[in-house]
Scaffold this motif. Structure first.
Motif, PDB file in Angstrom:
ATOM      1  N   VAL A  51       0.811  -1.351  -0.009  1.00 37.92           N
ATOM      2  CA  VAL A  51      -0.100  -0.031   0.077  1.00 37.92           C
ATOM      3  C   VAL A  51       0.758   1.117   0.017  1.00 37.92           C
ATOM      4  O   VAL A  51       1.902   1.252   0.470  1.00 37.92           O
ATOM      5  CB  VAL A  51      -1.060  -0.025   1.237  1.00 37.92           C
ATOM      6  CG1 VAL A  51      -0.139   0.065   2.520  1.00 37.92           C
ATOM      7  CG2 VAL A  51      -1.854   1.076   1.338  1.00 37.92           C
ATOM      8  N   ALA A  52       0.443   2.304  -0.687  1.00 38.07           N
ATOM      9  CA  ALA A  52       1.109   3.488  -0.831  1.00 38.07           C
ATOM     10  C   ALA A  52       0.290   4.728  -0.491  1.00 38.07           C
ATOM     11  O   ALA A  52      -1.052   4.760  -0.960  1.00 38.07           O
ATOM     12  CB  ALA A  52       1.979   3.571  -2.153  1.00 38.07           C
ATOM     13  N   THR A  53       0.858   5.913  -0.020  1.00 39.71           N
ATOM     14  CA  THR A  53       0.107   7.082  -0.332  1.00 39.71           C
ATOM     15  C   THR A  53       0.929   8.166  -1.298  1.00 39.71           C
ATOM     16  O   THR A  53       2.215   7.975  -1.087  1.00 39.71           O
ATOM     17  CB  THR A  53      -0.138   7.776   0.799  1.00 39.71           C
ATOM     18  OG1 THR A  53      -0.599   9.020   0.867  1.00 39.71           O
ATOM     19  CG2 THR A  53       1.206   8.012   1.854  1.00 39.71           C
ATOM     20  N   LEU A  54       0.270   8.712  -1.998  1.00 37.65           N
ATOM     21  CA  LEU A  54       0.904   9.816  -2.802  1.00 37.65           C
ATOM     22  C   LEU A  54       0.668  11.265  -2.369  1.00 37.65           C
ATOM     23  O   LEU A  54       1.077  12.176  -3.142  1.00 37.65           O
ATOM     24  CB  LEU A  54       0.553   9.513  -4.455  1.00 37.65           C
ATOM     25  CG  LEU A  54       0.566   8.003  -5.111  1.00 37.65           C
ATOM     26  CD1 LEU A  54      -0.127   8.005  -6.342  1.00 37.65           C
ATOM     27  CD2 LEU A  54       1.966   7.597  -5.020  1.00 37.65           C
ATOM     28  N   ASP A  55       0.242  11.395  -1.192  1.00 42.24           N
ATOM     29  CA  ASP A  55      -0.372  12.835  -0.834  1.00 42.24           C
ATOM     30  C   ASP A  55       1.174  13.659  -0.627  1.00 42.24           C
ATOM     31  O   ASP A  55       0.675  14.758  -0.554  1.00 42.24           O
ATOM     32  CB  ASP A  55      -1.124  12.714   0.457  1.00 42.24           C
ATOM     33  CG  ASP A  55      -2.489  12.184   0.433  1.00 42.24           C
ATOM     34  OD1 ASP A  55      -2.637  11.861  -0.846  1.00 42.24           O
ATOM     35  OD2 ASP A  55      -3.254  12.353   1.378  1.00 42.24           O
ATOM     36  N   PHE A  56       2.350  13.048  -0.598  1.00 44.65           N
ATOM     37  CA  PHE A  56       3.277  14.022  -0.465  1.00 44.65           C
ATOM     38  C   PHE A  56       4.276  14.037  -1.584  1.00 44.65           C
ATOM     39  O   PHE A  56       5.496  14.498  -1.408  1.00 44.65           O
ATOM     40  CB  PHE A  56       4.424  13.790   0.864  1.00 44.65           C
ATOM     41  CG  PHE A  56       3.249  13.580   2.144  1.00 44.65           C
ATOM     42  CD1 PHE A  56       2.876  14.606   2.698  1.00 44.65           C
ATOM     43  CD2 PHE A  56       2.631  12.417   2.602  1.00 44.65           C
ATOM     44  CE1 PHE A  56       1.995  14.749   3.795  1.00 44.65           C
ATOM     45  CE2 PHE A  56       1.716  12.307   3.714  1.00 44.65           C
ATOM     46  CZ  PHE A  56       1.511  13.340   4.274  1.00 44.65           C
ATOM     47  N   VAL A  57       3.669  13.624  -2.808  1.00 39.85           N
ATOM     48  CA  VAL A  57       4.403  14.008  -4.149  1.00 39.85           C
ATOM     49  C   VAL A  57       3.877  15.418  -4.622  1.00 39.85           C
ATOM     50  O   VAL A  57       2.791  15.566  -4.690  1.00 39.85           O
ATOM     51  CB  VAL A  57       3.979  12.698  -5.010  1.00 39.85           C
ATOM     52  CG1 VAL A  57       4.725  13.111  -6.295  1.00 39.85           C
ATOM     53  CG2 VAL A  57       4.391  11.337  -4.552  1.00 39.85           C
ATOM     54  N   HIS A  58       4.791  16.278  -4.708  1.00 39.08           N
ATOM     55  CA  HIS A  58       4.624  17.500  -5.215  1.00 39.08           C
ATOM     56  C   HIS A  58       3.285  18.045  -4.414  1.00 39.08           C
ATOM     57  O   HIS A  58       2.287  18.665  -5.055  1.00 39.08           O
ATOM     58  CB  HIS A  58       4.511  17.461  -6.898  1.00 39.08           C
ATOM     59  CG  HIS A  58       5.483  16.958  -7.569  1.00 39.08           C
ATOM     60  ND1 HIS A  58       6.718  17.887  -7.694  1.00 39.08           N
ATOM     61  CD2 HIS A  58       5.683  15.857  -8.285  1.00 39.08           C
ATOM     62  CE1 HIS A  58       7.425  17.121  -8.433  1.00 39.08           C
ATOM     63  NE2 HIS A  58       6.938  15.817  -8.750  1.00 39.08           N
ATOM     64  N   ARG A  59       3.608  18.111  -3.240  1.00 45.34           N
ATOM     65  CA  ARG A  59       2.571  18.869  -2.217  1.00 45.34           C
ATOM     66  C   ARG A  59       3.025  20.335  -1.720  1.00 45.34           C
ATOM     67  O   ARG A  59       4.084  20.457  -1.120  1.00 45.34           O
ATOM     68  CB  ARG A  59       2.406  17.984  -0.941  1.00 45.34           C
ATOM     69  CG  ARG A  59       1.350  18.487  -0.129  1.00 45.34           C
ATOM     70  CD  ARG A  59       1.079  17.655   1.338  1.00 45.34           C
ATOM     71  NE  ARG A  59       0.382  17.958   2.213  1.00 45.34           N
ATOM     72  CZ  ARG A  59      -0.637  17.334   2.748  1.00 45.34           C
ATOM     73  NH1 ARG A  59      -0.595  15.880   2.477  1.00 45.34           N
ATOM     74  NH2 ARG A  59      -1.330  17.878   3.724  1.00 45.34           N
ATOM     75  N   ASP A  60       2.390  21.154  -2.668  1.00 47.49           N
ATOM     76  CA  ASP A  60       2.652  22.324  -2.136  1.00 47.49           C
ATOM     77  C   ASP A  60       4.063  22.984  -2.151  1.00 47.49           C
ATOM     78  O   ASP A  60       4.559  23.941  -1.450  1.00 47.49           O
ATOM     79  CB  ASP A  60       2.047  22.953  -0.773  1.00 47.49           C
ATOM     80  CG  ASP A  60       0.510  22.715  -0.689  1.00 47.49           C
ATOM     81  OD1 ASP A  60      -0.130  22.887  -1.685  1.00 47.49           O
ATOM     82  OD2 ASP A  60       0.065  22.304   0.328  1.00 47.49           O
ATOM     83  N   HIS A  61       4.788  22.212  -3.233  1.00 50.34           N
ATOM     84  CA  HIS A  61       6.114  22.638  -3.691  1.00 50.34           C
ATOM     85  C   HIS A  61       7.034  22.428  -2.359  1.00 50.34           C
ATOM     86  O   HIS A  61       8.071  22.918  -1.953  1.00 50.34           O
ATOM     87  CB  HIS A  61       6.500  24.068  -3.812  1.00 50.34           C
ATOM     88  CG  HIS A  61       5.977  24.498  -5.525  1.00 50.34           C
ATOM     89  ND1 HIS A  61       4.908  24.713  -5.665  1.00 50.34           N
ATOM     90  CD2 HIS A  61       6.656  24.305  -6.460  1.00 50.34           C
ATOM     91  CE1 HIS A  61       4.576  24.420  -7.298  1.00 50.34           C
ATOM     92  NE2 HIS A  61       5.867  24.538  -7.372  1.00 50.34           N
TER      93      HIS A  61
END
Length: 709
Positions: A513-523
């Motif tokens: 399982v993965a989260t992508l919420d911190f990929v290019h998040r608000d620079h």
């Protein structure tokens, strides 16, 4: 407890009596109980089979341990060590270990593991005990102790015949295209060219391997890297590593494989042994400099193509390679697509359930990881059986998809492709004005090396981001950007030393399982990266970890710790590593390999921005694990692997201007008419993801352009 009774044959390098004492000492480290002790459980066989090759390092320190134990036993008890009972032998080992810890700390090597060249006697004794009992070259007794089964019950492994290669005398005098390397890039290019009417020669440096050669060996597997890896170049291929502090070391290809570099050399390259995560890069990954600026001392640059340019090729690779995943949710939103994956995601498990729940409580979105693994039977090959040793090993049922079982067979099926194995291209032959006429290669045969020169209209170099620049430089081709910008990924890791019971499973592929919420998040965090559950450690890694704890260092307490089933729960991330002006692949001026080709010299320094990115993701990794119920969480973050990893990139990057790139947008090497690059060497940046799918998509794009040449 009875004194061990080893077979009458002595271990090479030891007398019969020394062997008897050694067996007694090994069984102190791992005693016999309801399961075999260390000596009969794998160590005797490991030393008998390999004391004269990759285990030869251990002979000298083990002989010292034997001699010291004999002296201690006779001074303390008046008899030899092998004639003591178990309690007395343990007191001998404890005395020697205490003395060693005060006077001679066990040495560590380049990557923090045991430095076998300088190992102290008792440290060597423990290492050999653990390696023989938990990491032997087949199924040692320690796997049952650790409740590790390499195959689910009832599964019969398959071992497909390797594709037929040609011998040097069968090579054609001329090909339309020679492709150097049969990995992610080369395999895809070869199929695209052959299926569009070109006559192709694929040259693969690796020797031929059967699937059985590349699985269930936890000492020479590609990810364990303790010794000369089976999927390595073999002896006579040294590399030089130069760090920013001036430290220079030579990594031998027949010693510690991890220090040499984490790159598989086999048919299919990394795609045969990869864990097969198949992410697309995000649109922002193609314009890092524009999004984040160019930090001081970095060589950060944008790609000359966009996500939209590559999207059709991502789609083709996902379907032609075979990827399982869910493109309707998070992935579909962040990486726009025109159709679903060809297969549904792999089934859920306890790890995914636990971490999906903790992500939701944190307000994060999560997704099943997309894999180039069959979740259902496809193309005549089975679905994944969820074996626990996917990482770094060949698939036992051929469910893991790579160029070796997809694109390369298609190329060979055209009748227009020849494949030659165990062959190293040592030179691209050219006229000095940018026009290549072919390649010079050396093939290892049963009767010795054979040199051949093959003519071709086009040469495509797909040897990986370390060997591609080496070949170009050795051939005198390319501009000053060849070899520059070497980077892979920085990383972050958080591990609960007290995990919630049952949260982590060892079901393959190992991550779920993965989260992508911190990929290019608000620079933030230089683009951040994917965050996913950490893989379960193999028994040998668990044993070495337990051995570092004084309470479970060896003996019955160690064995009890190995029987505990609770696996560590963790989260990890890979993030953009910012290419640095200092970091570069060059040729060593003096050192040569077994074929006389200049050795690769890797110069490395981490850019501060890479550490910032890793620290950013470390915070989130810790939060995820703690929210899942993990306690006593250890979190680490650091820059990439200086010696090169399977994610190495950037060393022949493409762009629009030879003043800032080595290749043009087609992959054509600047300054040449017909030499192309088609691998991760082209990547100006490497995203916050495993780059394999991107390598293949871009190679497919280049192959398409070549067919239109």
């Amino acid at each position: 407890m009875p004194t061990p009774s080893p077979s009458s044959a002595a271990i090479a390098g030891f007398t019969g009596e020394e062997t008897r004492v050694l067996a007694a000492l090994i069984d102190v480290i791992i005693p016999e109980d309801e399961d075999a002790g260390g000596w009969d459980g794998g160590v005797a066989r490991l030393l008998r089979e390999h004391a004269q090759d990759f285990m030869a390092w251990a002979v000298a320190p083990l002989k010292i341990a034997v001699a010291d134990a004999e002296t201690e036993a006779r001074e303390k008890f008046g008899v030899g060590c092998a004639d003591l009972d178990h309690r007395e032998r343990r007191s001998v080992v404890e005395a020697l270990a205490e003395r060693e810890s005060v006077t001679e700390q066990p040495a560590t090597g380049v990557m923090g593991g045991l430095d076998r060249e300088a190992a102290a006697p008792i440290a060597a004794l423990k290492q050999v005990a653990f390696e023989g009992y938990y990491g032997n070259t087949s199924e040692p007794a320690g796997w049952a102790v650790a409740n590790f089964r390499p195959l689910p019950e009832g599964v019969t492994p398959v071992d497909p015949d390797p594709p037929a290669g040609v011998r040097p005398e069968s090579l054609a005098r001329h090909y339309d295209v020679v492709v150097v390397g049969a990995g992610a890039g080369g395999g895809v290019v070869a199929a695209e060219l052959a299926e569009n009417g070109r006559n192709v020669l694929v040259v693969e440096r690796a020797r031929e391997h059967r699937t059985g050669d590349l699985r269930t060996n936890h000492l020479q597997g590609k990810r364990e890297q303790d010794y000369d890896t089976t999927a390595g170049p073999g002896p006579g291929s040294p590399r030089v590593l130069e760090l920013a502090d001036g430290t220079v070391s030579v990594a031998r290809s027949d010693r510690n494989g991890l220090a040499y570099g984490l790159v598989a050399m086999t048919l299919g390259g990394g795609t045969r042994l990869w864990q097969a995560m198949s992410w697309r890069f995000f649109p922002e990954d193609f314009r890092m400099a524009a999004e984040y600026g160019t930090p001081e001392a970095s060589t950060l640059a944008d790609w000359p193509i966009s996500y939209d340019d590559l999207a059709p090729y991502y789609d083709r690779v996902e379907w032609e390679l075979g990827v399982s995943g869910d493109g309707r949710g998070v992935l579909g939103a962040r990486t726009p697509r025109t159709r679903e994956y060809p297969m549904p995601p792999l089934p859920s498990d306890s790890t995914r359930e636990v971490l999906e729940g903790s992500a939701a409580r944190l307000g994060w979105r999560s997704t099943a990881i997309p894999y180039a693994i069959n979740s259902v039977p496809r193309d005549g090959r089975a679905a994944c059986v969820r074996c626990p040793q996917c990482i770094g090993h060949a698939c036992p049922v051929d469910a893991k998809n790579g160029t070796h079982n997809t694109f390369l067979p298609r190329a060979l099926a055209t009748g227009r492709t020849d494949l030659i194995m165990a062959s190293q291209v040592v030179e691209i032959v050219h006229d000095g004005r940018g026009r290549a006429s072919g390649v010079r290669l050396i093939t290892e045969t049963g009767s010795g090396p054979v040199e051949s020169t093959v003519r071709a209209d086009v040469v495509v170099v797909s040897a990986g981001a370390l060997e591609t620049p080496r070949l170009l430089l050795a051939s005198g081709l390319g501009n000053d950007w060849v070899g520059r910008n070497h980077h892979s990924h920085a990383g972050a890791y958080a591990l609960a030393t007290r995990p919630p019971d049952g949260a982590k499973t060892d079901l393959g592929p190992g991550h779920s399982v993965a989260t992508l919420d911190f990929v290019h998040r608000d620079h933030e965090g230089w683009g951040g990266g994917v965050l996913y559950d950490s893989g379960p450690p193999y028994p040998l890694a668990r044993a070495i970890g337990a051995g570092r704890n004084p309470a479970t260092a060896y003996g019955a307490a160690h064995k009890a710790a190995m029987r505990r089933r609770s696996l560590p729960l963790g989260a990890m991330s890979m993030v953009q590593e910012i290419p640095h002006e200092f970091t570069r692949i060059t040729l060593d001026p003096a050192l040569r390999d077994r074929h006389g080709m200049p050795a690769l010299r890797a110069r490395y320094a981490a850019h501060p921005a890479s550490q910032e990115a890793a620290d950013y993701m470390k915070t989130h990794a810790r939060r995820w694990v703690e929210e899942a119920g993990g306690r006593d969480v250890v979190a680490l973050a650091g820059a990439g692997m200086p010696q090169g990893s399977e994610h190495s990139a950037g060393t022949a990057r493409f762009g629009t201007d030879p003043a800032s790139a080595a290749c043009d947008v087609r992959g054509l090497l600047f300054g040449t008419d017909n030499v192309y690059v088609a691998d991760a060497s082209l990547h100006p940046t490497n995203g916050g993801f495993n780059p394999g799918l991107t390598v293949m998509a871009n190679a497919l794009r280049i192959g398409r352009l070549l067919t239109e040449r």
